[in-house]
Motif scaffolding. Structure first.
Motif, PDB file in Angstrom:
ATOM      1  N   ALA A 196      -4.641  -1.583 -16.986  1.00 20.95           N
ATOM      2  CA  ALA A 196      -5.014  -1.287 -15.490  1.00 20.95           C
ATOM      3  C   ALA A 196      -5.694  -0.012 -15.349  1.00 20.95           C
ATOM      4  N   ASP A 197      -5.573   0.886 -16.289  1.00 14.82           N
ATOM      5  CA  ASP A 197      -6.353   2.132 -15.906  1.00 14.82           C
ATOM      6  C   ASP A 197      -7.569   2.185 -16.651  1.00 14.82           C
ATOM      7  N   SER A 198      -8.057   1.139 -17.062  1.00 17.28           N
ATOM      8  CA  SER A 198      -9.414   1.028 -17.825  1.00 17.28           C
ATOM      9  C   SER A 198     -10.548   0.649 -16.833  1.00 17.28           C
ATOM     10  N   SER A 237       2.725   1.761  -3.298  1.00 16.41           N
ATOM     11  CA  SER A 237       1.668   2.149  -4.465  1.00 16.41           C
ATOM     12  C   SER A 237       1.176   3.587  -4.288  1.00 16.41           C
ATOM     13  N   ASN A 255       0.788  -1.065  -0.181  1.00 11.67           N
ATOM     14  CA  ASN A 255       0.062  -0.047   0.063  1.00 11.67           C
ATOM     15  C   ASN A 255       0.882   1.026  -0.098  1.00 11.67           C
ATOM     16  N   HIS A 315       1.908   6.476  -7.100  1.00 12.06           N
ATOM     17  CA  HIS A 315       0.964   7.195  -7.706  1.00 12.06           C
ATOM     18  C   HIS A 315       1.478   8.885  -7.488  1.00 12.06           C
ATOM     19  N   ALA A 339      -9.115   6.341  -5.243  1.00 16.63           N
ATOM     20  CA  ALA A 339      -9.852   5.972  -6.512  1.00 16.63           C
ATOM     21  C   ALA A 339      -8.857   5.398  -7.635  1.00 16.63           C
ATOM     22  N   ALA A 340      -7.697   6.026  -7.596  1.00 20.01           N
ATOM     23  CA  ALA A 340      -6.511   5.681  -8.622  1.00 20.01           C
ATOM     24  C   ALA A 340      -6.012   4.249  -8.030  1.00 20.01           C
ATOM     25  N   ASP A 341      -6.183   3.984  -6.937  1.00 20.63           N
ATOM     26  CA  ASP A 341      -5.560   2.772  -6.393  1.00 20.63           C
ATOM     27  C   ASP A 341      -6.559   1.748  -6.075  1.00 20.63           C
ATOM     28  N   ARG A 342      -7.982   2.113  -6.649  1.00 21.79           N
ATOM     29  CA  ARG A 342      -9.120   1.340  -6.750  1.00 21.79           C
ATOM     30  C   ARG A 342      -9.359   0.627  -4.797  1.00 21.79           C
ATOM     31  N   GLN A 343      -9.521   1.831  -4.061  1.00 19.96           N
ATOM     32  CA  GLN A 343      -9.606   1.445  -2.565  1.00 19.96           C
ATOM     33  C   GLN A 343     -10.576   2.453  -2.078  1.00 19.96           C
ATOM     34  N   GLN A 344     -10.981   2.471  -0.858  1.00 25.60           N
ATOM     35  CA  GLN A 344     -11.707   3.409  -0.019  1.00 25.60           C
ATOM     36  C   GLN A 344     -10.762   4.365   0.403  1.00 25.60           C
TER      37      GLN A 344
END
Length: 144
Positions: A142-144, A41, A38, A45, A59-64
């Motif tokens: 990964a960005d899609s 990552s 984490n 970013h 959001a960029a890491d697809r987490q809350q």
């Protein structure tokens, strides 16, 4: 006789298997004193994208954002990120990687990069260029 899988399923399975195996191998090369996934990552970013709000970063890491609250606090405590007020929206705080954060991220990646550099010497120039293209395409996926 078993039905043949469609070509896109073979492609998907092959890519998934290769990515998972490489990720595990790179994970095995992490330094013992390295950053958590984490933390690396988040720093990655911020290094690539510049200052971001906690929400945008999550959001960029697809987490809350709540999932990263402790990570952000620890990174700030360790001097790896700083928080500044957003000039456009004074209510927002932006997270930014510090020079110490850049150095910690570089140290964290160095051992894995060294292993990968050695492994790549077994490939010819065309194969290395194909992998470079594949890496760019995987970033896009990964960005899609």
């Amino acid at each position: 006789m078993a039905a043949e899988q469609p070509a896109h399923e073979n492609l998907s399975a092959g890519i998934r298997q290769g990515v998972v195996r490489l990720a595990r191998r790179l994970g095995a090369e992490r330094p013992a004193d390295g950053l958590s996934l984490n933390k690396s990552s988040v720093l990655g970013h911020l290094r690539r994208n510049g200052p971001m709000s906690a929400g945008a970063l999550a959001a960029a890491d697809r987490q809350q954002p709540q999932s990263l609250t402790r990570v952000f606090a620890e990174l700030q405590r360790d001097g790896l990120i700083s928080r500044t007020r957003d000039d456009r929206d004074g209510r927002q705080r932006l997270l930014e990687i510090t020079e110490a954060g850049r150095e910690a991220l570089a140290h964290d990646m160095a051992q894995r990069d060294a292993w990968l550099d050695t492994a790549l010497t077994g490939l010819n120039e065309t194969e290395r260029q194909v992998l470079l293209l594949a890496a760019r395409l995987m970033d896009r996926l990964a960005d899609s």
